[in-house]
Design an enzyme around this catalytic site. Structure first.
Site, PDB file in Angstrom:
ATOM      1  N   CYS A 161       0.809  -1.223   0.000  1.00 34.39           N
ATOM      2  CA  CYS A 161       0.000   0.000   0.000  1.00 34.39           C
ATOM      3  C   CYS A 161       0.840   1.270   0.000  1.00 34.39           C
ATOM      4  CB  CYS A 161      -0.935  -0.002   1.203  1.00 34.39           C
ATOM      5  SG  CYS A 161      -1.904  -1.516   1.349  1.00 34.39           S
ATOM      6  N   HIS A 301      -2.616   8.199   5.496  1.00 36.22           N
ATOM      7  CA  HIS A 301      -2.905   6.902   4.884  1.00 36.22           C
ATOM      8  C   HIS A 301      -4.353   6.516   5.198  1.00 36.22           C
ATOM      9  CE1 HIS A 301      -1.893   3.204   2.947  1.00 36.22           C
ATOM     10  NE2 HIS A 301      -2.122   2.462   4.012  1.00 36.22           N
ATOM     11  N   GLU A 312      -1.388   5.327  13.037  1.00 30.38           N
ATOM     12  CA  GLU A 312      -0.977   6.522  12.297  1.00 30.38           C
ATOM     13  C   GLU A 312      -1.145   7.777  13.154  1.00 30.38           C
ATOM     14  OE1 GLU A 312      -1.299   8.388   7.825  1.00 30.38           O
ATOM     15  OE2 GLU A 312      -2.868   7.014   8.497  1.00 30.38           O
ATOM     16  N   LYS A 333      -9.136   8.684   1.366  1.00 32.32           N
ATOM     17  CA  LYS A 333      -9.678   7.334   1.171  1.00 32.32           C
ATOM     18  C   LYS A 333     -11.137   7.243   1.611  1.00 32.32           C
ATOM     19  CE  LYS A 333      -5.421   4.545   1.486  1.00 32.32           C
ATOM     20  NZ  LYS A 333      -4.432   5.614   1.773  1.00 32.32           N
ATOM     21  N   HIS A 338      -9.528   2.499  -0.898  1.00 28.36           N
ATOM     22  CA  HIS A 338      -8.083   2.233  -0.851  1.00 28.36           C
ATOM     23  C   HIS A 338      -7.621   1.736  -2.210  1.00 28.36           C
ATOM     24  CE1 HIS A 338      -4.162   1.296   0.317  1.00 28.36           C
ATOM     25  NE2 HIS A 338      -4.363   0.618   1.420  1.00 28.36           N
ATOM     26  N   PHE A 397       1.331  -3.196   3.919  1.00 25.67           N
ATOM     27  CA  PHE A 397       1.562  -4.553   4.387  1.00 25.67           C
ATOM     28  C   PHE A 397       3.052  -4.873   4.243  1.00 25.67           C
ATOM     29  CE2 PHE A 397      -2.784  -6.887   3.725  1.00 25.67           C
ATOM     30  CZ  PHE A 397      -3.364  -6.059   4.675  1.00 25.67           C
TER      31      PHE A 397
END
Length: 412
Positions: A161, A301, A312, A333, A338, A397
């Site tokens: 990502c 993110h 985050e 997002k 995403h 990830f």
């Protein structure tokens, strides 16, 4: 010291397939999340996605090119073509000084699945001779380089990502250190398909709700997983003097980049936020480390997963201390879903536009605050604000963390 600026941007996204429509959607809180149409979801727990709409690859490719390419390559070429057209750089740079850094988290997923079905049902002789060249994830970068005759460095990053942010950040470094004068940088993914949705669902990553207004809800206490999206983002990064000499329009300057790894878990972020905060701090320091927090926008993110959003938040607090409460933050997002490998590139574009226009796009559908996510996430409506620095963060990830910083252009 070489300076690197943005001279072109292009987008294929669930909320618009060009820069103008995309940015207008973000400013106005328009969501691209809806019930999945790419396949029948009867047997699926996840029913929603952020699919690309109103996309015509024939605007940028001929019929034969479309036939011979996976949809992720079509998205990549379309976004890159927009960026190059906006920049006006074609024919104004030596081919050996022109590069492409364009990544994909997954590559040609649809092609892989369909050709596997051919193999099982019809035998090895019926697998398409185009299978490999349509499927492998470097083909976004490769086809872009072919299209524009870019004979400089050509790399395809895969950092899950964080792919889009890694591509933009590494392109910045390549130009900074003199390996190229301009690079088409970005990311792409097109994986709203049965197998990928099933896989992400079964690893407990996706939202399984059916209310489009309560699905992708970053930093909201009700969040339960991300909504799968698809698309591509491309930026033309260019050395400042090169851009200035050819009279290019400059949209922003890349000020810094941070890249770290949690080295902790294949999916879960490290809750200590040590490495993720360091990516942010490193980027901020490289941007000069002098802009006050109340003049900074963070495109987070913000995936809408329970662990990501609180981690985050902790990373921003660790990086900025009490000043984190002065930051203007949002997760686009909440509107785009995403976009996987495309997310960082598309969000970098949103960051540049926020900086350029002085508008903080909102985090929409924010209803219930979470005590573990207590910063200013720009809830529900855009805010006009003069900012001096925009940071775009990505957490992938595998523990990949990236942060890219943009600032207003200082004229000589």
């Amino acid at each position: 010291m070489r300076r690197i600026v943005v001279t072109g941007m292009g987008v294929v996204s669930p909320v618009g397939c060009n820069l103008e429509t995309f940015w207008d959607s973000l400013k106005n809180g328009k969501s691209g999340i809806a019930p999945i149409t790419h396949f029948d979801t009867t047997d699926f727990r996840a029913k929603l996605a952020a699919e690309v709409k109103d996309f015509d690859p024939l605007e940028y490719m001929d019929k034969n090119e479309v036939r011979r390419s996976d949809v992720f390559v079509r998205y990549a070429i379309s976004a890159a073509s927009q960026a190059v057209n906006q920049s006006g750089i074609a024919g104004k740079i030596a081919p050996e000084r022109f590069g492409v850094y364009f990544g994909s988290g997954i590559g040609g997923f649809d092609t892989f699945v369909s050709e596997h079905e051919n193999f099982i049902n019809r035998g090895p002789s019926r697998v398409s001779p185009l299978f490999i060249t349509k499927m492998i994830s470097n083909m976004g970068a490769g086809n872009i380089a072919i299209r524009f005759g870019a004979k400089g460095p050509c790399l395809s990053f895969t950092t899950a990502c964080a792919t889009g942010s890694s591509s933009v950040g590494e392109a910045y470094r390549a130009i900074l250190h003199g390996y190229a004068d301009a690079i088409i940088a970005g990311g792409v993914d097109a994986a709203v398909s049965p197998l990928s949705v099933a896989g992400f669902t079964n690893c407990k990553a996706l939202c399984e709700g059916t209310d489009v207004n309560a699905a992708s809800i970053p930093f909201d206490k009700r969040r339960s997983g991300f909504v799968m999206g698809e698309g591509a983002g491309a930026l033309v990064l260019e050395e400042y003097e090169h851009a200035k000499a050819r009279g290019a329009v400059i949209y922003g300057e890349v000020g810094g980049y941070g890249s770290t790894c949690d080295a902790f878990h294949v999916t879960a972020p490290d809750s200590s936020a040590e490495a993720s905060s360091r990516a942010i701090s490193d980027c901020y320091k490289e941007c000069g480390g002098e802009v006050s927090a109340d003049k900074i926008y963070v495109n987070a993110h913000g995936t809408s997963t329970p662990l990501n959003d609180k981690t985050e938040t902790a990373a921003l607090k660790r990086a900025f201390g009490e000043d984190a409460y002065k930051l203007s933050i949002s997760s686009t997002k909440s509107m785009t879903g995403h976009l996987l490998g495309a997310a960082g590139a598309v969000e970098a574009i949103a960051s540049v536009m926020a900086l350029r226009e002085g508008i903080i796009p909102p985090t929409i559908n924010y209803v219930e605050p979470d005590e573990e996510c207590d910063l200013n996430y720009t809830p529900n409506k855009a805010v006009k604000k003069d900012i001096e620095l925009a940071l775009s963060t990505s957490l992938g990830f595998g523990g990949h963390n990236a942060c890219v910083g943009f600032k207003k252009v200082r004229e000589d």
